[in-house]
Design an enzyme around this catalytic site. Structure first.
Site, PDB file in Angstrom:
ATOM      1  N   CYS A 266      65.189  59.735  23.555  1.00 34.78           N
ATOM      2  CA  CYS A 266      64.469  60.964  23.850  1.00 34.78           C
ATOM      3  C   CYS A 266      64.627  61.848  22.625  1.00 34.78           C
ATOM      4  O   CYS A 266      65.448  61.566  21.757  1.00 34.78           O
ATOM      5  CB  CYS A 266      65.077  61.688  25.043  1.00 34.78           C
ATOM      6  SG  CYS A 266      64.961  60.759  26.583  1.00 34.78           S
TER       7      CYS A 266
ATOM      8  N   ASN B 179      69.846  63.009  25.453  1.00 38.50           N
ATOM      9  CA  ASN B 179      69.329  61.784  24.844  1.00 38.50           C
ATOM     10  C   ASN B 179      70.453  60.756  24.893  1.00 38.50           C
ATOM     11  O   ASN B 179      71.525  60.997  24.333  1.00 38.50           O
ATOM     12  CB  ASN B 179      68.918  62.065  23.394  1.00 38.50           C
ATOM     13  CG  ASN B 179      68.566  60.803  22.607  1.00 38.50           C
ATOM     14  OD1 ASN B 179      68.702  60.775  21.395  1.00 38.50           O
ATOM     15  ND2 ASN B 179      68.124  59.758  23.285  1.00 38.50           N
ATOM     16  N   GLY B 180      70.192  59.649  25.571  1.00 37.28           N
ATOM     17  CA  GLY B 180      71.221  58.616  25.641  1.00 37.28           C
ATOM     18  C   GLY B 180      71.195  57.930  26.984  1.00 37.28           C
ATOM     19  O   GLY B 180      70.276  58.119  27.782  1.00 37.28           O
TER      20      GLY B 180
ATOM     21  N   GLY C 133      59.672  60.088  22.366  1.00 32.77           N
ATOM     22  CA  GLY C 133      59.393  60.007  23.787  1.00 32.77           C
ATOM     23  C   GLY C 133      58.040  60.584  24.109  1.00 32.77           C
ATOM     24  O   GLY C 133      57.708  61.672  23.642  1.00 32.77           O
TER      25      GLY C 133
END
Ligand code: AMP
Length: 470
Positions: A2, A102-103, A28
């Site tokens: 993301c 993000n992850g 994204g």
């Protein structure tokens, strides 16, 4: 993957957030969102779609405030549903709290069970909500956001770059192994954090540095301060960011991604030279690789395929049939460049092999005499649990298949993947500081039934807090 961003600046941040997210759109395309805070109120807007579909001038004008965060989403954990769009927003004992992530957490299910035992109700299926739940609970207990983040980091396993907004203050933190990127920049009258340096460039902000693995920063109108929460023997930055994900014009860990890819292209030529008429990238991901290959070989760089830039990544097409048609919509061969020619096609990776096979067929249909495929990564043979949307082993074309077999599956005249050693050399970074799970099947965190080479992580006692003067 993301894209995330957080900005504290004077004069309204909704437009700067929008521009920064625009620079991160490649990270994204499923949904986009922004939250801002002004005079005791949290303003928010998010929806599914590209940034330009989600926001317009009127909407951005209705997001006042000099502090805000934003997100573009590429789903890994949690389906593509409206409730999974980010930022996730909460109110908490008179405070407003918003979070972007993000992850990918690998202990999400355990954490969900644990917090459900505490009576927590989850409204989404994203792992990002678990991070919010942990922080919210600890913040309620201790009243300190810093303490809540430290405790949260003790519980999370996996990859996470996170930006949160607590009223008028931004807190950002990065997992102890620094698997996902996050960097800090100086804007005209404030500071920002963003997934990639290109978001800073978009605002004319000055790059300060990457957030360190295991570091937390706090930004408010008085400035920026940082605190190192963990230290580890090695980091585990996602190697796929250099191969595919990050924009070529981003600088990560002091290295320009374009330079890494150009070097990989040179090495592809050294490892597998071929006497051909033209070197053509598969656009856009193969462009810098093809430049390197062409420079090293002396064979002219010529675009054999032109991309229609208004079509999203073929990968998000749900069925094989749609994926195959989408390639034709997206890439058009240039007959005049390839007819009767021996063509070297250069791309960053082969995952399922669907796109590569279709592209090679197209180039042949348009008259290429020979098609040699060169790939800027070693074979992708294992799934990713840490945030890149890669399919299961069964769907990966290189899983349990020798390169010669893959070559015939995609109907190329020859196929070569850059060696792991050459790829690492091109980055100039120690292999032990990368997550190479998708290439080696060995992961930097514990994953059930997979091989892992876990890094040793210590939490720093009596952590210090320093101002980041700039
Ligand atoms: P395929 O031949 O179907 O395996 O597709 C290969 C193409 O997918 C390459 O051009 C890559 O740039 C692209 N690709 C690699 N990894 C990903 C990913 N995680 N998401 C979307 N596209 C990807």
């Amino acid at each position: 993957m993301c894209g995330i961003v957080g900005i504290v600046d004077t004069g309204g941040v909704s437009f700067p957030l929008y521009y920064a997210l625009y620079a991160l759109q490649h990270r994204g395309q499923e949904s986009a969102g922004i939250s801002t805070f002004d005079a005791g109120t949290l303003y928010k807007h998010k929806a599914q779609g590209l940034l330009s579909e989600v926001f317009d001038r009127d909407i951005l004008e209705q997001l006042p405030g000099s502090v805000g965060i934003g997100h573009v989403r590429y789903p890994t954990t949690g389906e593509n549903r409206p409730e999974n769009t980010q930022p996730l927003n909460f109110s908490l004992k008179g405070h407003h709290f918003s979070i972007v992530h993000n992850g990918n957490l690998v202990n999400n299910n355990e954490l969900v069970s644990e917090y459900e035992e505490h009576g927590h109700i989850f409204a989404t299926t994203t792992d990002s909500e678990v991070i919010a739940a942990i922080i919210a609970r600890e913040l309620t207990l201790s009243g300190s956001m810093e303490d809540a983040i430290v405790l949260c980091m003790r519980k999370l396993e996996g990859s996470y770059s996170v930006v949160t907004l607590l009223d008028d203050t931004i807190f950002a933190f990065r997992d102890p192994l620094g698997i996902k990127p996050l960097c800090i920049g100086k804007t005209d009258h404030g500071y920002m954090v963003a997934s990639e340096s290109v978001a800073l460039d978009a605002l004319g902000a000055i790059f300060i540095r990457d957030l360190r693995p295991g570091e937390m920063i706090k930004i408010d109108k008085s400035g920026i301060s940082c605190r190192q929460i963990t230290k580890s023997d090695h980091t585990a930055f996602c190697l796929f960011e250099y191969i595919y994900f990050a924009r070529s014009d981003s600088v990560i860990d002091g290295v320009l991604v374009y330079d890494v890819r150009r070097k990989i292209g040179e090495m592809l030529h050294q490892e597998a030279p071929v006497g051909a008429d033209i070197i053509s990238p598969v656009p856009d991901s193969g462009t810098s690789l093809a430049v390197g290959y062409s420079e090293a070989s002396g064979i002219p760089f010529k675009e054999g395929l032109i991309k229609n830039r208004y079509i999203g990544r073929t990968f998000i097409m749900p069925t094989q049939k749609l994926r195959e048609n989408a390639v034709r919509m997206k890439l058009n061969p240039v007959r005049g460049h390839i007819k009767g020619k021996s063509v070297v096609l250069v791309d960053d990776s082969i995952v399922r092999g669907t796109t590569s096979r279709r592209i090679i067929e197209l180039v042949r249909e348009f008259g290429a005499r020979e098609v040699h495929f060169r790939v800027g990564s070693p074979p992708v043979t294992a799934p990713c649990y840490l945030g890149v949307d890669l399919p299961t082993r069964k769907e990966l074309i290189a899983h349990n298949r020798a390169t010669d077999d893959v070559c015939s599956c995609i109907s190329a005249d020859s196929l070569h993947h850059v060696s792991f050693e050459a790829l690492i050399e091109a980055t100039g970074i120690d292999a032990a500081d990368f997550c190479t799970g998708c290439l080696t099947g060995c992961y930097p965190v514990k994953i059930p039934n997979e091989c892992s080479a876990c890094r040793h992580v210590d939490f720093i006692h009596g952590s210090y807090q320093t101002r980041l003067d700039f």
